[in-house]
Design an enzyme around this catalytic site. Structure first.
Site, PDB file in Angstrom:
ATOM      1  N   LYS A  52       0.841  -1.202   0.000  1.00 32.85           N
ATOM      2  CA  LYS A  52       0.000   0.000   0.000  1.00 32.85           C
ATOM      3  C   LYS A  52       0.878   1.255   0.000  1.00 32.85           C
ATOM      4  CE  LYS A  52      -3.769  -2.400   2.359  1.00 32.85           C
ATOM      5  NZ  LYS A  52      -4.540  -2.642   3.584  1.00 32.85           N
ATOM      6  N   GLN A  96      -4.405  -1.375   9.858  1.00 38.69           N
ATOM      7  CA  GLN A  96      -4.377  -2.696   9.223  1.00 38.69           C
ATOM      8  C   GLN A  96      -4.997  -3.739  10.164  1.00 38.69           C
ATOM      9  OE1 GLN A  96      -3.507  -3.278   6.081  1.00 38.69           O
ATOM     10  NE2 GLN A  96      -3.817  -5.467   6.211  1.00 38.69           N
ATOM     11  N   ASP A 119     -10.782   3.190   4.313  1.00 38.51           N
ATOM     12  CA  ASP A 119     -11.046   1.752   4.255  1.00 38.51           C
ATOM     13  C   ASP A 119     -12.552   1.468   4.115  1.00 38.51           C
ATOM     14  OD1 ASP A 119      -9.059  -0.227   4.232  1.00 38.51           O
ATOM     15  OD2 ASP A 119      -8.516   0.132   6.319  1.00 38.51           O
TER      16      ASP A 119
HETATM   17  N1  GUN Z   1      -6.877  -6.584   6.355  1.00 42.55           N
HETATM   18  C1  GUN Z   1      -7.216  -7.307   5.263  1.00 42.55           C
HETATM   19  N2  GUN Z   1      -7.718  -6.491   4.304  1.00 42.55           N
HETATM   20  C2  GUN Z   1      -7.686  -5.241   4.807  1.00 42.55           C
HETATM   21  C3  GUN Z   1      -8.055  -3.971   4.276  1.00 42.55           C
HETATM   22  O1  GUN Z   1      -8.540  -3.811   3.157  1.00 42.55           O
HETATM   23  N3  GUN Z   1      -7.841  -2.902   5.107  1.00 42.55           N
HETATM   24  C4  GUN Z   1      -7.329  -3.047   6.362  1.00 42.55           C
HETATM   25  N4  GUN Z   1      -7.186  -1.952   7.096  1.00 42.55           N
HETATM   26  N5  GUN Z   1      -6.996  -4.205   6.871  1.00 42.55           N
HETATM   27  C5  GUN Z   1      -7.163  -5.295   6.096  1.00 42.55           C
END
Ligand code: GUN
Length: 292
Positions: A52, A96, A119
């Protein structure tokens, strides 16, 4: 033989658009910035966060890399989020998941300012999705919808079967696909579903987000279906350099002989999730700069 959907190529177009939006913001002195919070050392989470941050940099965006020990208290994490909410240089906040067990995920997600919830996990964002109002849409479901729109198939009235009811994929995806602009008929299957195969075989579009390697076998799909694999399971593989490899929720080899379209793992849904995150960060920065 199915057409393999190139998630990377579709994602690239979306990222290029976000890059152009970022350049326009930079001209006005606004640099889109995402705060990325990661607790602990889980290797899969660390690799997602790295990917990311790399994508943010490629789009010309800034990121605030906040890696904290797994022992961080819930109170300290909430205090950090409160300070990021107040920070006008931060346009988006991503925590996350999953979080260590001593931290209540719900508390943390709810603490994020919905204006910075790129998110799309905050109850306000999910409520807006359900109500058809404009808000941040969770990145993986949004990425899947974008992939499906690229296919030369009719989504209007199609039967979409979603395997999995997680808050971050299955549930929001089911809502998104049933909205009028996509207009699919949606069935959600989960661990309580009886005779799963009898339902999945009815799917024109099958989305596997159950987190079980190779759960979907060829006899579970209708010939000519579009199959979207959200699974990113690490399975042991002594022949691989790291001792493991990624395996989707779909038995790719067998299913690709029967489906019309299929996403690979990796290279399918994963890149789309990141592209949608980048787009949401551009959106958040534009809104903060009142460019809408
Ligand atoms: N864990 C797995 N997928 C995601 C996501 O799209 N965003 C976040 N913050 N955590 C995750």
């Amino acid at each position: 033989m199915a057409v393999i959907i190139d998630g990377r190529a579709i994602a690239q177009k979306i990222r290029e658009d976000a890059k152009r939006r970022t350049a326009a913001l930079l001209e006005r002195g606004i640099r889109p910035c995402l705060a990325v919070v990661l607790l602990g050392e889980d290797p899969a989470s660390a690799s997602y966060v790295n990917a990311k941050e790399k994508a943010l940099a490629e789009a010309g965006m800034d990121s605030r890399d906040l890696r904290l020990p797994a022992s961080t208290s819930e109170a300290d994490l909430l205090a950090l989020i409160a300070s990021l909410n107040r920070d006008s240089l931060v346009h988006g906040i991503l925590v996350q998941l999953p979080l260590p067990r001593h931290i209540r995920e719900e508390r943390v997600i709810t603490a994020i300012d919905p204006a910075k919830d790129v998110d799309g996990f905050h109850p306000v964002s999910l409520g807006k999705l359900v109500l058809g109002q404009t808000g941040f849409i969770p990145c993986t479901p949004n990425g899947i919808a974008a992939l499906l729109r690229e296919l030369p198939i009719t989504l209007n009235g199609a039967h979409a079967v979603v395997l999995g009811r997680s808050n971050i994929v299955g549930k929001p995806l089911a809502i998104l696909l049933s909205r009028r602009d996509i207009n699919a008929t949606v069935t959600i299957c989960h661990t309580g579903t009886k005779d799963l195969a009898s339902i999945t075989r009815q799917a024109d579009i099958l989305i596997a987000a159950a987190g079980k390697p190779a759960l979907v076998s060829a006899d579970m799909i209708k010939a000519g279906a579009a199959v979207i694999d959200v699974g990113v399971n690490r399975v042991e593989d002594p022949s691989a350099k790291k001792g493991w490899r990624l395996r989707g929720d779909v038995d790719f080899k067998a299913v690709s002989e029967k489906a019309a379209y299929i996403t690979p793992v990796p290279g399918g849904v994963g890149p789309m999730t990141i592209a949608m995150l980048i787009r949401n960060v551009a959106e958040a920065a534009e809104q903060a700069g009142n460019l809408h």
